[in-house]
Design an enzyme around this catalytic site. Structure first.
Site, PDB file in Angstrom:
ATOM      1  N   SER A 225      33.258  38.634  37.271  1.00 20.82           N
ATOM      2  CA  SER A 225      33.468  37.183  37.191  1.00 20.82           C
ATOM      3  C   SER A 225      32.130  36.493  37.414  1.00 20.82           C
ATOM      4  CB  SER A 225      34.515  36.730  38.204  1.00 20.82           C
ATOM      5  OG  SER A 225      34.047  36.912  39.518  1.00 20.82           O
ATOM      6  N   MET A 226      31.935  35.413  36.662  1.00 23.18           N
ATOM      7  CA  MET A 226      30.623  34.748  36.669  1.00 23.18           C
ATOM      8  C   MET A 226      30.782  33.245  36.836  1.00 23.18           C
ATOM      9  SD  MET A 226      28.974  36.949  33.509  1.00 23.18           S
ATOM     10  CE  MET A 226      30.122  36.240  32.346  1.00 23.18           C
ATOM     11  N   GLY A 230      32.426  32.237  33.182  1.00 25.56           N
ATOM     12  CA  GLY A 230      33.557  33.015  32.698  1.00 25.56           C
ATOM     13  C   GLY A 230      33.592  34.443  33.200  1.00 25.56           C
ATOM     14  N   GLY A 256      38.338  33.574  42.355  1.00 26.31           N
ATOM     15  CA  GLY A 256      38.270  35.019  42.091  1.00 26.31           C
ATOM     16  C   GLY A 256      39.613  35.685  42.347  1.00 26.31           C
ATOM     17  N   ASP A 257      40.280  35.281  43.422  1.00 29.93           N
ATOM     18  CA  ASP A 257      41.596  35.870  43.733  1.00 29.93           C
ATOM     19  C   ASP A 257      42.608  35.508  42.650  1.00 29.93           C
ATOM     20  OD1 ASP A 257      40.324  36.600  46.050  1.00 29.93           O
ATOM     21  OD2 ASP A 257      41.200  35.011  47.264  1.00 29.93           O
TER      22      ASP A 257
HETATM   23  N1  LIG Z   1      33.336  25.911  37.825  1.00 29.93           N
HETATM   24  C1  LIG Z   1      34.225  26.645  37.169  1.00 29.93           C
HETATM   25  N2  LIG Z   1      34.728  26.207  35.986  1.00 29.93           N
HETATM   26  C2  LIG Z   1      35.637  26.938  35.305  1.00 29.93           C
HETATM   27  N3  LIG Z   1      36.107  28.133  35.720  1.00 29.93           N
HETATM   28  C3  LIG Z   1      35.637  28.625  36.876  1.00 29.93           C
HETATM   29  C4  LIG Z   1      34.676  27.919  37.667  1.00 29.93           C
HETATM   30  N4  LIG Z   1      34.406  28.649  38.762  1.00 29.93           N
HETATM   31  C5  LIG Z   1      35.168  29.769  38.672  1.00 29.93           C
HETATM   32  N5  LIG Z   1      35.905  29.752  37.532  1.00 29.93           N
HETATM   33  C6  LIG Z   1      36.833  30.785  37.050  1.00 29.93           C
HETATM   34  O1  LIG Z   1      37.215  31.602  38.142  1.00 29.93           O
HETATM   35  C7  LIG Z   1      36.730  32.950  37.958  1.00 29.93           C
HETATM   36  C8  LIG Z   1      36.336  33.531  39.296  1.00 29.93           C
HETATM   37  O2  LIG Z   1      35.313  32.753  39.867  1.00 29.93           O
HETATM   38  P1  LIG Z   1      34.044  33.404  40.581  1.00 29.93           P
HETATM   39  O3  LIG Z   1      33.357  32.301  41.292  1.00 29.93           O
HETATM   40  O4  LIG Z   1      33.272  34.187  39.613  1.00 29.93           O
HETATM   41  O5  LIG Z   1      34.750  34.443  41.566  1.00 29.93           O
HETATM   42  P2  LIG Z   1      34.675  34.618  43.144  1.00 29.93           P
HETATM   43  O6  LIG Z   1      35.581  33.530  43.680  1.00 29.93           O
HETATM   44  O7  LIG Z   1      35.214  35.979  43.376  1.00 29.93           O
HETATM   45  O8  LIG Z   1      33.236  34.450  43.531  1.00 29.93           O
HETATM   46  C9  LIG Z   1      35.588  32.798  36.958  1.00 29.93           C
HETATM   47  O9  LIG Z   1      35.361  34.030  36.277  1.00 29.93           O
HETATM   48  C10 LIG Z   1      36.127  31.700  36.050  1.00 29.93           C
HETATM   49  O10 LIG Z   1      37.102  32.203  35.136  1.00 29.93           O
HETATM   50  O1  LIG Z   2      37.855  39.043  52.680  1.00 28.69           O
HETATM   51  P1  LIG Z   2      36.548  38.321  52.603  1.00 28.69           P
HETATM   52  O2  LIG Z   2      35.597  38.896  51.640  1.00 28.69           O
HETATM   53  O3  LIG Z   2      35.960  38.149  53.980  1.00 28.69           O
HETATM   54  O4  LIG Z   2      36.850  36.872  52.043  1.00 28.69           O
HETATM   55  C1  LIG Z   2      37.865  36.069  52.559  1.00 28.69           C
HETATM   56  C2  LIG Z   2      37.819  34.722  51.934  1.00 28.69           C
HETATM   57  O5  LIG Z   2      37.908  34.844  50.525  1.00 28.69           O
HETATM   58  C3  LIG Z   2      39.003  34.060  50.010  1.00 28.69           C
HETATM   59  O6  LIG Z   2      40.104  34.944  49.814  1.00 28.69           O
HETATM   60  C4  LIG Z   2      38.596  33.394  48.725  1.00 28.69           C
HETATM   61  O7  LIG Z   2      38.095  34.383  47.833  1.00 28.69           O
HETATM   62  P2  LIG Z   2      37.581  34.048  46.367  1.00 28.69           P
HETATM   63  O8  LIG Z   2      36.909  32.709  46.412  1.00 28.69           O
HETATM   64  O9  LIG Z   2      36.685  35.185  46.035  1.00 28.69           O
HETATM   65  O10 LIG Z   2      38.802  34.022  45.492  1.00 28.69           O
HETATM   66  C5  LIG Z   2      39.320  33.071  51.104  1.00 28.69           C
HETATM   67  O11 LIG Z   2      40.662  32.652  51.095  1.00 28.69           O
HETATM   68  C6  LIG Z   2      38.954  33.825  52.364  1.00 28.69           C
HETATM   69  O12 LIG Z   2      38.556  32.962  53.404  1.00 28.69           O
END
Ligand SMILES: Nc1ncnc2c1ncn2[C@@H]1O[C@H](COP(=O)(O)OP(=O)(O)O)[C@@H](O)[C@H]1O
Ligand SMILES: O=P(O)(O)OC[C@H]1O[C@](O)(COP(=O)(O)O)[C@@H](O)[C@@H]1O
Length: 313
Positions: A225-226, A230, A256-257
């Site tokens: 995920s980026m 995307g 991300g979740d």
């Molecule tokens: N600013 C954004 N605009 C649109 N989609 C987003 C945005 N940020 C995250 N997403 C969506 O959520 C997914 C997970 O976000 P990401 O930040 O990469 O994961 P994580 O929360 O694990 O760091 C992305 O791959 C994208 O599909």
């Molecule tokens: O288990 P970790 O890596 O400590 O992260 C926990 C945190 O990540 C989250 O699950 C959110 O994760 P994402 O933004 O990657 O979807 C929060 O609800 C929580 O506070």
């Protein structure tokens, strides 16, 4: 019917997320929060919430502190989620999320409960019992004290041997150990991938090369995920990339979740790769327009799905 496949999400280190929004954070100063909320969260719990709202039968397990479990229990009851969490004395951690007007988020993630040997053994008994009756396992998040990366890798291996599909989303040493246990799907974000391989990943080609290394290590599906750029997804059928449209960002915490939940729901429905990716990307893109996770309106997800660009890389 495939939707009757049963899912377990494992949250070894849940959290209450305390989210505060403000114009701009001034570090080292007093900051006045404009709006705040405290809600049960943590990676596997967020995935479970989204899956349950989509219509999946979900069981949750992991370790939950006894002192402040009420809002977790309430969430599970309200969504008919089967609660198989092992109770541990103490408080589940509170993670602080500061969201600025610009969309930038500062995460203060605390260490969490301390898991003792007897609780670990109880968790393992629960997990293996669940593996007799469930099909897909999502293991997500960081590890609390008392749980090692080797434990985590061992559980993935055992579930693999039992023919279960393991979706794995973690970071740091747990991610490194888990990848070596060959999960069905692994979902690091680009920063986690960069840290894992100790490589700066400056462009798509570098991210693709890094993802290929995880595939060579034995992960069947490598999903990177980026953020707003995307998702890249590599498996034996090759590459697909999704690009979401520009979204109004309220909070990216939980995006991300939500992506993992979307991919898991697609697996339960046995959708093809392109449909799975556009659905999961739309679901996660919508998640950034709210605080916390949840499917407020499935019609909105389906409408947004039409605006997700899918390309073969
Ligand atoms: N600013 C954004 N605009 C649109 N989609 C987003 C945005 N940020 C995250 N997403 C969506 O959520 C997914 C997970 O976000 P990401 O930040 O990469 O994961 P994580 O929360 O694990 O760091 C992305 O791959 C994208 O599909
Ligand atoms: O288990 P970790 O890596 O400590 O992260 C926990 C945190 O990540 C989250 O699950 C959110 O994760 P994402 O933004 O990657 O979807 C929060 O609800 C929580 O506070």
């Amino acid at each position: 019917m495939s939707k009757n496949l049963k899912v377990v999400t494992v949250t070894l280190n849940p959290a209450l997320d305390l989210t505060g929004s403000l114009e701009a954070l001034q570090t080292g100063s007093v900051n006045l929060i404009e709006t705040g909320s405290l809600h049960p969260a943590g990676k596997g719990i967020n995935v479970a919430k989204v899956l349950a709202e989509l219509g999946a039968k979900v069981t949750v397990t992991g370790f939950l502190g006894t002192n402040n479990q009420a809002s977790f229990v309430e969430l599970f009851e309200s969504l008919k989620i089967n609660d198989q969490f092992i109770r541990v004395q103490g408080d589940t951690r509170i993670n602080v999320k500061i969201v600025e007007k610009s969309g930038q988020v500062s995460d203060l993630n605390f260490p969490g409960v301390i898991v003792g040997e007897s609780e670990l053994a109880e968790f393992e008994r629960t997990l293996f019992k669940l593996s007799k009756t469930h099909d897909v396992f999502v293991i997500a998040g960081s590890l609390p004290q008392g749980v090692t990366p080797e434990h985590c890798a061992g559980w993935i291996e055992t579930l693999n041997k039992a023919g279960k599909k393991v979706f794995f989303d973690s970071s740091n040493k747990a991610l490194a150990a888990g990848v070596n246990a060959h999960p069905y799907l692994v979902k690091p974000n680009d920063e986690e991938l960069s840290a894992l391989l100790n490589l700066p990943l400056k462009n798509t080609d570098e991210i693709k090369n890094a993802a290929q290394q995880l595939q060579q290590q034995g992960c069947h599906n490598v999903v990177i995920s980026m953020g707003e750029n995307g998702v890249l997804w590599l498996n034996q059928a090759g590459w697909l990339k999704s690009t979401p449209p520009k979204m109004e960002v309220v909070s990216t915490v939980g995006a991300g979740d939500t992506l993992v939940a979307g991919l898991c729901w697609s697996e339960l429905n046995q959708w093809d790769k392109s449909q799975s990716l556009s659905f999961a990307t739309a679901l996660s893109a919508l998640a950034v327009s709210q605080v916390g996770v949840g499917v407020e309106d499935i019609d909105q997800v389906e409408a947004l799905q039409k605006n997700i660009k899918i390309t073969q890389e």
